[in-house]
Design a protein around this motif. Structure first.
Motif: not given
Length: 483
Positions: A300, A302, A328, A381, A384
């Motif tokens: 994850f 950013f 996850s 994805r 996230r």
């Protein structure tokens, strides 16, 4: 004259063993209920007269029943049959609680390094660390894959799967970490574990000589990892962490194992700088040491491009890369893995076989398909994108309290940490934190010694952005009130 017992006793053929035969027949009658709890036994004199044997023989059989707990003697009255349920409960209960320092326990466990604490009752939506959000998991897809695997499995002869993991999962993990983290490996380099904690336990068994091996750990750091190495007999060397991660230049030369969380330090959230990554690998090469890289939630991300994993930069075979799917995917999947250097793979596989000879095949097969078919990458994805606005809400809320908090820079993971600006106010801060942001923790819970600079960690895995905003606004108002 009525018989003294409601059933017949047969002592024929028991010459020389009369007391034993009588004892066994009476015991059998108690066990099968012919002599119920509370029933009075006939006097030894009367039973001896009826059976035509000596009174001493009857008394010997009775004494055995009393010693075994089947019969309760009563002074001045006839003995009665005991309540077996009570007897069994008494037999299982220790005479007194085992003292903490009982010498029958290994020294490590007389006063356990990690005390078992009562589970904290938290709201479903809280700031707890390390917990992914179940609402966004593809449950229907997981059920479908499980049904397919079970159907295939039911057609196969029963067999024990290899202890290092089924080949399909090992191959899938190798492709996943190569794509997600640029970790160079094949399925042959992978050892599948029951979560990251078993990985730490296996590595501790593999690498530690009890009482001798010095292991450098981050301070603050992940307590269960420290516990695994202490249990193996390691001598811990706590190492300071700053905004560049582990202070590599302070490592003593006699350290033989270094444990780090370079992508997202646990619990501060900082990333190990590239300069220190290269210095750490050089330290390991020069001193014959190894590095354990714990990449517990590095998927994850950013910020910008993530820094290369230590394993990716390693050219000397000094890094053991540890990953997990509990952050996850979901905790109950209990699957992690170790990417081991070639020189250590066979020995690590042997350790795994000794500790856990045959892992489950069904969950491994489902996970292998989930990864190989691209579902894992899609789920990461999606999550996230789910976590990003939560992270922004948390950042905004903490930055709105500059008199109280200084956010520690972090670009990955599922939690943020913030230093408390006035250490003398830590007690007041934590009281308000516990009330208004349940689940958030002091980094003191991750520290061996009291931290020089107190800080608080806030998870955002299971709490929505609007709830984060409201909770931090409430926290701000509480801190602004006069003490």
């Amino acid at each position: 004259m009525e018989p003294v017992l409601p059933f017949a006793l047969d002592l024929s053929g028991s010459a020389g063993h009369l007391a034993g035969s009588l004892h066994q027949q009476l015991r059998g009658a108690i066990l099968d209920g012919r002599l119920a709890a509370g029933t009075q036994l006939p006097s030894s004199r009367r039973l001896a007269e009826e059976l035509g044997i000596s009174r001493n023989t009857v008394m010997g059989a009775y004494d055995l029943l009393v010693a075994e707990g089947y019969v309760l003697p009563r002074p001045g009255a006839k003995a009665v049959i005991a309540d077996l349920h009570t007897r069994q409960a008494v037999a299982r209960r220790p005479v007194s609680p085992l003292p903490v320092e009982d010498v029958r326990l290994a020294p490590m466990w007389r006063t356990p390094y990690l005390a078992r604490e009562p589970a904290r009752v938290l709201p479903e939506r809280s700031f707890r660390l390390g917990m992914p959000d179940h609402r966004h998991f593809p449950h229907a897809l997981w059920r479908k894959l499980t049904a397919q695997v079970l159907q295939q499995w039911s057609k196969q002869p029963f067999a024990y799967p290899p202890s290092e993991g089924i080949p399909a999962l090992r191959a899938a993990i190798a492709k996943h970490v190569a794509f997600a983290r640029a970790v160079a490996c094949t399925g042959d380099d992978i050892i599948v574990t029951n979560g990251a904690q078993q990985a730490f336990d296996l590595l501790a068994r593999l690498l530690v000589t009890p009482g001798e091996t010095r292991v450098a750990v981050e301070e603050p750091g992940y307590p269960p990892l420290r516990g695994a190495f202490v249990a193996a007999g390691a001598r811990l060397v706590p190492m300071r962490v700053d905004d560049e991660g582990l202070c590599v230049d302070e490592l003593p030369d006699d350290v033989r194992v270094v444990s780090v969380t370079p992508s997202h330090q646990s619990p501060t959230g900082v990333a190990l700088s590239l300069r220190r990554r290269m210095a750490l690998l050089d330290f390991a090469r020069r001193n014959g040491a190894v590095v354990i890289e714990d990449d517990y939630d590095g998927e994850f991300r950013f910020g910008g491009r993530p820094l290369d994993a230590l394993q990716t930069l390693d050219r000397e075979g000094v890094v053991f890369y540890v990953g997990t799917f509990t952050k996850s995917l979901f905790p109950a999947v209990r699957k992690g893995f170790i990417v081991a250097p070639a020189w250590a793979h066979d020995a690590l596989a042997a350790v795994k076989h000794c500790a856990d000879s045959h892992s489950d095949v069904v969950t491994q097969s489902v996970l292998a398909t989930f990864i190989a078919d691209g579902h894992m990458a899609r789920h990461v994805r999606k999550m996230r994108a789910v976590y990003a606005p939560r992270r922004e809400a948390l950042l905004a809320g903490l930055r709105a309290m500059p008199a109280w908090f200084d956010v520690i820079p972090s670009e990955a993971g599922m939690h943020l940490a913030a230093r408390v600006r006035d250490a003398s106010q830590m007690g007041r801060v934590m009281a308000a934190v516990r009330e208004h942001t349940p689940g958030a923790q002091s980094i003191a819970e991750y520290s061996i010694a009291p931290p020089a600079v107190p800080a608080v960690t806030f998870g955002y895995g299971v709490i929505d952005a609007d709830a984060i905003t409201a909770s931090l606004a409430s926290l701000r108002k509480a801190l602004q009130r006069p003490a």
